[in-house]
Design an enzyme around this catalytic site. Structure first.
Site, PDB file in Angstrom:
ATOM      1  N   LYS A 249       1.476  -3.875  18.874  1.00 35.97           N
ATOM      2  CA  LYS A 249       1.184  -2.897  19.920  1.00 35.97           C
ATOM      3  C   LYS A 249      -0.306  -2.583  19.870  1.00 35.97           C
ATOM      4  O   LYS A 249      -0.810  -2.086  18.867  1.00 35.97           O
ATOM      5  CB  LYS A 249       1.999  -1.608  19.708  1.00 35.97           C
ATOM      6  N   ASP A 254      -4.111   6.153  23.742  1.00 36.33           N
ATOM      7  CA  ASP A 254      -2.865   6.648  24.339  1.00 36.33           C
ATOM      8  C   ASP A 254      -3.001   8.133  24.677  1.00 36.33           C
ATOM      9  O   ASP A 254      -2.804   8.987  23.820  1.00 36.33           O
ATOM     10  CB  ASP A 254      -1.703   6.418  23.362  1.00 36.33           C
ATOM     11  N   LYS A 261      -0.435  14.030  26.721  1.00 38.97           N
ATOM     12  CA  LYS A 261      -0.269  14.641  25.398  1.00 38.97           C
ATOM     13  C   LYS A 261      -1.067  15.944  25.322  1.00 38.97           C
ATOM     14  O   LYS A 261      -2.054  16.108  26.038  1.00 38.97           O
ATOM     15  CB  LYS A 261      -0.804  13.683  24.318  1.00 38.97           C
ATOM     16  N   ASP A 331       4.555   8.485  28.328  1.00 36.47           N
ATOM     17  CA  ASP A 331       4.031   8.472  26.957  1.00 36.47           C
ATOM     18  C   ASP A 331       4.847   7.548  26.045  1.00 36.47           C
ATOM     19  O   ASP A 331       4.442   7.274  24.920  1.00 36.47           O
ATOM     20  CB  ASP A 331       4.022   9.906  26.409  1.00 36.47           C
ATOM     21  N   ARG A 335       6.663   0.627  23.938  1.00 35.52           N
ATOM     22  CA  ARG A 335       7.803  -0.289  24.152  1.00 35.52           C
ATOM     23  C   ARG A 335       7.650  -1.072  25.447  1.00 35.52           C
ATOM     24  O   ARG A 335       8.116  -2.202  25.558  1.00 35.52           O
ATOM     25  CB  ARG A 335       9.113   0.507  24.092  1.00 35.52           C
TER      26      ARG A 335
HETATM   27  N1  BES Z   1       1.672   6.330  20.116  1.00 34.36           N
HETATM   28  C1  BES Z   1       2.734   7.270  20.218  1.00 34.36           C
HETATM   29  C2  BES Z   1       3.457   7.497  18.888  1.00 34.36           C
HETATM   30  C3  BES Z   1       2.623   8.171  17.832  1.00 34.36           C
HETATM   31  C4  BES Z   1       2.530   9.533  17.780  1.00 34.36           C
HETATM   32  C5  BES Z   1       1.990   7.412  16.882  1.00 34.36           C
HETATM   33  C6  BES Z   1       1.778  10.138  16.796  1.00 34.36           C
HETATM   34  C7  BES Z   1       1.235   8.018  15.907  1.00 34.36           C
HETATM   35  C8  BES Z   1       1.128   9.393  15.857  1.00 34.36           C
HETATM   36  C9  BES Z   1       3.759   6.792  21.245  1.00 34.36           C
HETATM   37  O1  BES Z   1       3.244   6.081  22.308  1.00 34.36           O
HETATM   38  C10 BES Z   1       4.404   8.009  21.812  1.00 34.36           C
HETATM   39  O2  BES Z   1       3.718   8.769  22.444  1.00 34.36           O
HETATM   40  N2  BES Z   1       5.689   8.160  21.560  1.00 34.36           N
HETATM   41  C11 BES Z   1       6.386   9.303  22.030  1.00 34.36           C
HETATM   42  C12 BES Z   1       7.735   8.834  22.524  1.00 34.36           C
HETATM   43  C13 BES Z   1       8.502   9.900  23.262  1.00 34.36           C
HETATM   44  C14 BES Z   1       7.830  10.224  24.572  1.00 34.36           C
HETATM   45  C15 BES Z   1       9.912   9.391  23.487  1.00 34.36           C
HETATM   46  C16 BES Z   1       6.552  10.272  20.866  1.00 34.36           C
HETATM   47  O3  BES Z   1       6.762   9.824  19.733  1.00 34.36           O
HETATM   48  O4  BES Z   1       6.402  11.468  21.077  1.00 34.36           O
HETATM   49 ZN    ZN Z   2       1.494   5.073  21.960  1.00 37.21          ZN
HETATM   50 MN    MN Z   3       2.584   7.339  23.894  1.00 32.65          MN
END
Ligand code: BES
Ligand code: ZN
Ligand code: MN
Length: 484
Positions: A249, A254, A261, A331, A335
């Site tokens: 990835k 992000d 966020k 967010d 995936r």
């Molecule tokens: N890149 C993030 C996951 C992440 C968060 C990695 C903090 C490292 C530190 C990912 O893209 C994300 O935002 N995931 C969301 C998924 C949710 C919206 C289902 C998450 O984990 O909040």
């Molecule tokens: Zn991410």
């Molecule tokens: Mn994300």
């Protein structure tokens, strides 16, 4: 830091370290005077792995810095930790050249592991620190490992290629997102060609023609154009037809997109490309040490931004596999990027084994913190191999389940699936999403490394910041499985 291995101690070295086994002070050579032994005992130094005792002694008309460094039970990991402890202690200490003495009977691999520990722990990136005071600047320039052990130099040659791979991954992760974005990530990988790595790059137009609507949906809110990068190394001499495929990835930043966020801590999302960095890093390591294996690394590179053209919650996109996805939360973008990268990788390289690495879910950090990465797999044998490689390489993993019950949670009323499930089991439903893009017969593992890419505090072989997690794990896996 320049490291050499030599049978004799260079006269110019201003510092001298002795590696000491647990309770091994009495085994020190005569060059270590009684005052050093007594001082170490008084300071309660016992030779525990990575412990350090430092003192100064007179030698002729100069003052020599002397260190005793513990190697505990003397495992290879202990040697590595001792090297790392020396780098942490001496890096900015004022010492400029160090000689290291080993206990009797230290084998070549142990000597090389000290070099690895020194190199990994000594890594730092000062590119943007233009006003460092003299005290903050690194001083340790030369290290001589005093040994004539058989195979030490060959072992270090191999390990230094791995250290280069780790350093490369750390560099990519550390660089801010205005410097590393999809196109510049690809440019940074171009020097790998000189090592014999074959590079393929797809641009936006080519990805659109292939129907990668999921990856492109994430990219469309950003002015930075996406890229799909493939790095191929074949050192098998044609004996390994089907490559092992690693998919990373590479979200170079992000923001969350329209599902934006919170501001606090968002700067961390520059390292949301840590999976892709590990993949690029291991390709550099494998090519650098001329691994006798056939491996392809694929990086899905995009920036996730809000903007007038960004995708909206509720949008339905069509992936290259033909499966459609309702984007509930922009967010949950990793995936969406990986599903097209994984599908493309399977179509192009017909792997038997595919492993993806991703900073995929915050929920993984809630589960495991920063002590293990999470592993999900459709194959127990592959999972075991990865768990073992992770343990041996110092990049530990912990396994999570997959099942139909979890899989159902991402069914969508309007499309084939949605990109998020309910609140519970967020890391598992993310893995279930990816599994829907794994072809029959492919042994697959997903490594959620969200808690491992970046460290808030120094660890055994890294300082605060980028760890390079995943490079040594994958290198060990390739070595165990394909180079036996
Ligand atoms: N890149 C993030 C996951 C992440 C968060 C990695 C903090 C490292 C530190 C990912 O893209 C994300 O935002 N995931 C969301 C998924 C949710 C919206 C289902 C998450 O984990 O909040
Ligand atoms: Zn991410
Ligand atoms: Mn994300």
């Amino acid at each position: 830091m320049q490291i050499s291995i030599s049978a004799t101690r260079p006269a110019a070295a201003d510092s001298l370290a002795f590696l000491v086994r647990k309770d091994g002070i009495s085994d020190l050579p005569l060059t270590a005077s009684q005052i050093i032994r007594d001082g170490a005992s008084a300071a309660r130094f016992t030779g525990e792995a990575a412990s350090v005792f430092e003192t100064f002694v007179g030698e002729g008309d100069r003052t020599l810095r002397v260190l005793l460094t513990g190697i505990g039970g003397g495992t290879l990991q202990d040697y590595e930790k001792a090297g790392a402890a020396l780098a942490a202690k001496l890096g900015t200490s004022g010492a400029s050249s160090l000689a290291v003495e080993f206990p009797e009977g230290t084998e070549g691999e142990g000597v090389a592991r000290v070099a690895l520990g020194l190199t990994l722990r000594g890594w730092r990136m000062d590119t943007y620190r233009t006003r460092l005071s003299d005290k903050q600047k690194p001083t340790l320039k030369d290290v001589t490992l005093i040994s004539d052990a058989k195979g030490a130099k060959e072992a270090w040659e191999r390990l230094s290629a791995i250290a280069d791979g780790v350093a490369f991954a750390r560099e990519l992760v550390t660089e801010p997102a205005n410097i590393i974005y999809p196109e510049s990530f690809v440019e940074r990988c171009e020097p790998l060609k000189a090592l014999g790595v074959e590079i393929t790059v797809l641009d936006e137009k080519q990805m659109a023609e292939l129907g990668m609507g999921a990856l492109l949906g994430v990219a469309q809110g950003s002015a930075r154009k996406p890229r799909l990068l493939a790095l191929r190394w074949d050192g098998s001499g044609g004996s390994q037809q089907k490559p092992a495929v690693f998919v990373g990835k590479g979200v170079t930043f992000d923001t969350g997109g329209i599902s934006i966020k919170p501001a606090a801590g968002m700067e961390d999302m520059k390292w949301d490309m840590g999976g892709a960095a590990a993949v690029a890093g291991v390709m550099k390591a494998l090519a650098g040490r001329k691994a006798k294996a056939h491996v392809v690394g694929v990086c899905g590179l995009v920036e996730n931004m809000p903007g007038s053209n960004a995708q909206r919650p509720g949008d339905v996109v069509k992936s290259m596999s033909g499966q459609t996805i309702e984007v509930i939360n922009t967010d949950a973008e990793g995936r969406l990027v990986l599903c097209d990268a994984m599908h493309w990788a399977q179509k192009n390289f017909s792997p038997e084994i595919m492993i993806d690495l991703a900073t995929l879910t915050g929920a993984m950090i809630i589960s495991l913190g920063s002590e293990h990465g999470g592993i999900f797999s459709n194959d127990d044998g592959l999972a075991e191999q990865l768990l073992k490689a992770g343990k041996d390489a110092g990049d530990p993993l912990w396994r999570f389940p997959l099942s139909d019950a979890y899989n159902k949670l991402i069914d969508s009323p309007i499309a084939d699936m949605k990109n998020v499930g309910p609140r519970g089991a967020g890391s598992i439903t993310a893995a279930q999403f990816l599994q829907r893009f794994v072809e029959n017969g492919v042994k697959w593992a997903h490594l959620d490394i969200a808690g491992m890419v970046w460290a808030d505090k120094p660890g055994a072989t890294w300082d605060k910041g980028a760890t390079g997690y995943g490079v040594r794990l994958l290198d060990q896996f390739v070595s165990d499985v394909f180079e036996k």
